[in-house]
Structure formats: structure tokens, C-alpha cells
Design a protein around this motif. Structure first.
Motif, short mmCIF file in Angstrom:
data_model
loop_
_atom_site.label_atom_id
_atom_site.label_comp_id
_atom_site.label_asym_id
_atom_site.label_seq_id
_atom_site.Cartn_x
_atom_site.Cartn_y
_atom_site.Cartn_z
N LEU A 1 -10.27 20.65 -8.00
CA LEU A 1 -10.34 19.08 -8.73
C LEU A 1 -9.01 18.71 -9.32
O LEU A 1 -8.78 17.31 -9.19
N ILE A 2 -8.35 19.63 -9.64
CA ILE A 2 -6.93 19.00 -10.22
C ILE A 2 -6.15 18.59 -9.04
O ILE A 2 -5.45 17.54 -9.27
N MET A 3 -6.23 19.08 -7.94
CA MET A 3 -5.32 18.84 -6.63
C MET A 3 -5.94 17.19 -6.14
O MET A 3 -5.30 16.62 -5.66
N ILE A 4 -7.38 17.16 -6.28
CA ILE A 4 -7.96 15.99 -5.95
C ILE A 4 -7.47 14.69 -6.86
O ILE A 4 -7.10 13.72 -6.22
N GLY A 5 -7.31 15.11 -8.08
CA GLY A 5 -6.81 14.26 -9.07
C GLY A 5 -5.50 13.91 -8.79
O GLY A 5 -5.23 12.64 -9.09
N ILE A 6 -4.80 14.89 -8.39
CA ILE A 6 -3.03 14.62 -8.23
C ILE A 6 -3.09 13.52 -7.22
O ILE A 6 -2.35 12.64 -6.86
N ASN A 7 -3.97 13.69 -5.84
CA ASN A 7 -3.68 12.98 -4.86
C ASN A 7 -4.41 11.40 -5.00
O ASN A 7 -3.63 10.40 -4.71
N ILE A 8 -5.39 11.52 -5.82
CA ILE A 8 -5.86 10.06 -6.09
C ILE A 8 -4.97 9.39 -7.18
O ILE A 8 -4.66 8.34 -6.84
N TYR A 9 -4.40 10.21 -7.89
CA TYR A 9 -3.30 9.37 -8.98
C TYR A 9 -2.24 8.91 -8.09
O TYR A 9 -1.68 7.91 -7.87
N GLY A 10 -1.78 9.77 -7.11
CA GLY A 10 -0.45 9.28 -6.31
C GLY A 10 -0.88 8.15 -5.34
O GLY A 10 0.13 7.39 -5.13
N ALA A 11 -2.19 7.90 -4.91
CA ALA A 11 -2.69 6.90 -4.08
C ALA A 11 -2.47 5.69 -5.05
O ALA A 11 -2.23 4.47 -4.60
N LEU A 12 -3.11 5.84 -6.22
CA LEU A 12 -2.97 4.85 -7.06
C LEU A 12 -1.56 4.11 -7.75
O LEU A 12 -1.48 2.96 -7.87
N ALA A 13 -0.82 5.10 -8.00
CA ALA A 13 0.41 4.91 -8.61
C ALA A 13 1.41 4.68 -7.42
O ALA A 13 2.32 3.50 -7.85
N ILE B 1 -2.58 18.31 1.48
CA ILE B 1 -2.69 17.29 0.46
C ILE B 1 -1.36 16.71 -0.03
O ILE B 1 -1.16 15.57 -0.01
N ILE B 2 -0.46 17.74 -0.21
CA ILE B 2 0.72 17.76 -0.75
C ILE B 2 1.37 16.80 0.35
O ILE B 2 2.27 15.75 0.03
N LEU B 3 1.67 17.29 1.47
CA LEU B 3 2.43 16.92 2.58
C LEU B 3 2.00 15.43 2.96
O LEU B 3 2.86 14.70 3.43
N GLY B 4 0.74 15.56 3.01
CA GLY B 4 -0.01 14.24 3.37
C GLY B 4 0.46 12.89 2.67
O GLY B 4 0.35 11.98 2.93
N MET B 5 0.75 13.23 1.07
CA MET B 5 0.99 12.12 0.37
C MET B 5 2.63 11.40 0.92
O MET B 5 2.76 10.56 0.10
N MET B 6 3.24 12.23 1.56
CA MET B 6 4.72 11.31 1.89
C MET B 6 4.78 10.66 3.10
O MET B 6 5.62 10.18 3.58
#
Length: 306
Positions: free
Chosen positions: A233-245, A300-305
Motif C-alpha cells: 500500500l505504501i508503494m501504491i501511495g507513492i505511485n498515486i502521489y507521483g501521478a498527482l504531483a 512501479i518505480i521505473l514505470g513512473m519515468m
């Protein structure tokens, strides 16, 4: 049949299945550095961090094998997987040399990291070696094993790997790295929780006051379930925050559901079995779940870039 002090004996004593738990934190630290440096990270310290993690995990396994047998914990009532010294696969004298060699090898591999991260890395390395011994000989008997897992299988390896792999001039520890390290430590700790859950009765007899002995088996079950779920859930939260920020990509976010499913299925099996050697199968599933968490979190991390 395992021949005494043979290559097969040392391979079994190294407990290769546990190496995934040592690799996952390094993998996450590298993934974060790769993303934050726009693929301009340093690969030599990444390799050194992975080798150091593996060697220290093997060293820890040797120390655990030697001292648990010496203290009489690995007797005929043991429920866990077979251990090298207790089974006579490795003699006590040979295991002493095995511990000395792996400790020295870990120091040799880790020392060059000071070139990339400064003298502070020497202090970190000394702490890793020191607590490798203190865990089995002292701290695991005081219920501090889970805290050490959070530190040395989460916060320390993820954050230090991230710091070391980032390009010179960009070396820092981000909030994202800290949160990821906590998530990793919580998930890896499910392995120790299950191990101590299985050994609950034997640990009470041996005077080994693990966290599960302190809180009881039912609470141990709840803790196992919560640790894995909170971690992803922490990893999910990091990804969602990244999408919003900063409009980070969330294409791999649905894969987090895979870990939630396998972790909670494993938890159900743990609770159903309850006690005995059959829990060793659940231990294997838990190790696989940790690797699954590592792979999904890396994507998830790499997908964010992208």
C-alpha cells in the motif's frame, strides 16, 4: 546424502532461497536511482551493493547456523528446515572458518563503496557486520529481530544503495527512497514473523523472547498479514502521489493487486496450518512473495519515468 564439508553442504548452509530477501532492497534502491537520475546512475556501486548484500546474508546464515547449534537450539525438536551444523553437513571448525572468510570477503567487497559514498560507508559496513553477529547471539533473544530486519533489509540497503548509485553531485536520500525502504523492510519482515510463529513453542522453551512470544500467535498472524499489505500500500501511495504531483505514469499500478492476492492467500494458508513443519511450505511461499513484491515495486518505480 550430503558429504561432510562438501560443496553441496556449503551450498545448503548458504540457504540460497534467502538471497532474494537480500537482493530486493538493492534492486529497489537501484530502480529509484535510475528513475531520479534519468538513467544516468552509477553501475559499479550498484553491483558492489548487490554482492555485499548477498555475502552478508550468507555470513548471517553461517553465524545463525553455528551459534544456534552451539546453544542447543537446533535439536531434534526443531521444526524449521535442516541446518548444516546440526545435520553434520559442516563441522563446527569448518563453519568457524566459513564465517571468518565470508566476513572478510564482505569487508573487501564493501570497502570500495567508501570511494563512492565517503567514509560514512565504512561505518555503515561495520554496523552491518556487527549486527550480523549480534542478531543471532543476543538481539533475537530480546525480541529485537524484527527491528533489525526493518533496518538492515529495508532502510539501510535501500537508502544506501540509492545514495551510492546516484550520480556524483546528486547524492542525497529522497523521501520516496525512505518510504520505499520502510515498505521493503515491512515485507521482508514477514519471513521472520512466520519463522518465529512456527517456532513459538520451541522459543518459549529455549527462553528466546521473540516478538511473537511477546505478543502471542494470534497477534503474530495479524502482524504477518498487516506487514505485507502495508508494504504494498505504501508503494501504491507513492505511485498515486507521483501521478498527482508530477503526472507520473501509473501503468504498472494494477500489478500491485497481484502481490495483495498472493500475500493474503499465503496468510490464509499460514492461519489454516497453524503449527508444525507444514509451515515450512508457507515459508517458501513467503520468500517467493517477497521477490514478487520486489519485481512489482521495481516496475512501479521505473514505470513512473515513462
Amino acid at each position: 546424502m550430503v558429504k561432510t564439508n562438501s560443496i553441496k553442504a556449503w551450498f545448503l548452509a548458504a540457504r540460497p532461497v534467502t538471497l532474494s530477501a537480500a537482493a530486493v532492497p538493492v534492486m529497489l534502491g537501484v530502480a529509484l536511482a535510475y528513475k531520479d537520475s534519468s538513467a544516468n546512475c552509477q553501475w559499479v556501486p550498484a553491483l558492489l551493493c548487490l554482492l555485499f548484500a548477498w555475502i552478508m546474508q550468507i555470513d548471517s546464515n553461517f553465524v545463525n547456523d553455528f551459534f544456534d547449534f552451539k546453544h542447543g537450539n537446533d535439536d531434534e525438536t526443531r521444526l524449521g528446515p535442516k541446518r548444516a551444523c546440526a545435520e553434520g553437513w559442516i563441522t563446527m571448525k569448518a563453519m568457524k572458518w566459513g564465517i571468518i572468510i565470508t566476513t572478510l570477503l564482505g569487508c573487501i567487497i564493501g570497502l570500495p563503496l567508501a570511494f563512492y559514498g565517503g567514509k560514512e560507508m565504512i561505518i555503515v559496513g561495520i554496523c552491518c557486520v556487527l549486527f550480523c553477529f549480534l542478531y543471532t547471539t543476543k538481539l533475537s533473544y530480546l525480541g529485537l529481530g524484527d527491528l533489525l530486519v526493518l533496518l538492515f533489509f529495508g532502510i539501510v540497503p535501500v537508502c544506501c544503495t540509492y545514495y551510492l548509485v546516484m550520480p556524483e553531485g546528486m547524492q542525497t536520500v529522497s523521501a520516496e527512497a525512505i518510504l520505499t525502504s520502510i515498505a521493503c523492510g515491512l515485507v521482508v519482515d514477514t519471513l521472520l514473523i512466520l519463522n518465529n510463529y512456527r517456532d513459538y513453542d520451541n522459543d518459549i522453551k529455549a527462553g528466546k523472547k521473540t516478538l511473537i512470544v511477546h505478543i502471542g500467535k494470534k497477534n503474530g498472524e495479524r502482524l504477518y498479514c498487516a506487514m505485507g499489505n502495508i508494504g504494498i500500500l505504501i508503494m501504491i501511495g507513492i505511485n498515486i502521489y507521483g501521478a498527482l504531483a508530477y503526472d507520473a505514469d501509473t501503468r504498472f499500478l494494477p500489478f500491485a493487486a497481484t502481490y495483495l492476492v498472493v500475500h493474503n492467500r499465503t496468510f490464509a494458508k499460514m492461519r489454516k496450518i497453524g503449527e508444525g513443519r507444514m509451515l515450512n511450505k508457507v515459508l517458501g511461499y513467503t520468500a517467493l512473495n517477497i521477490f514478487t513484491f520486489g519485481m512489482i515495486s521495481t516496475f512501479i518505480i521505473l514505470g513512473m519515468m515513462w
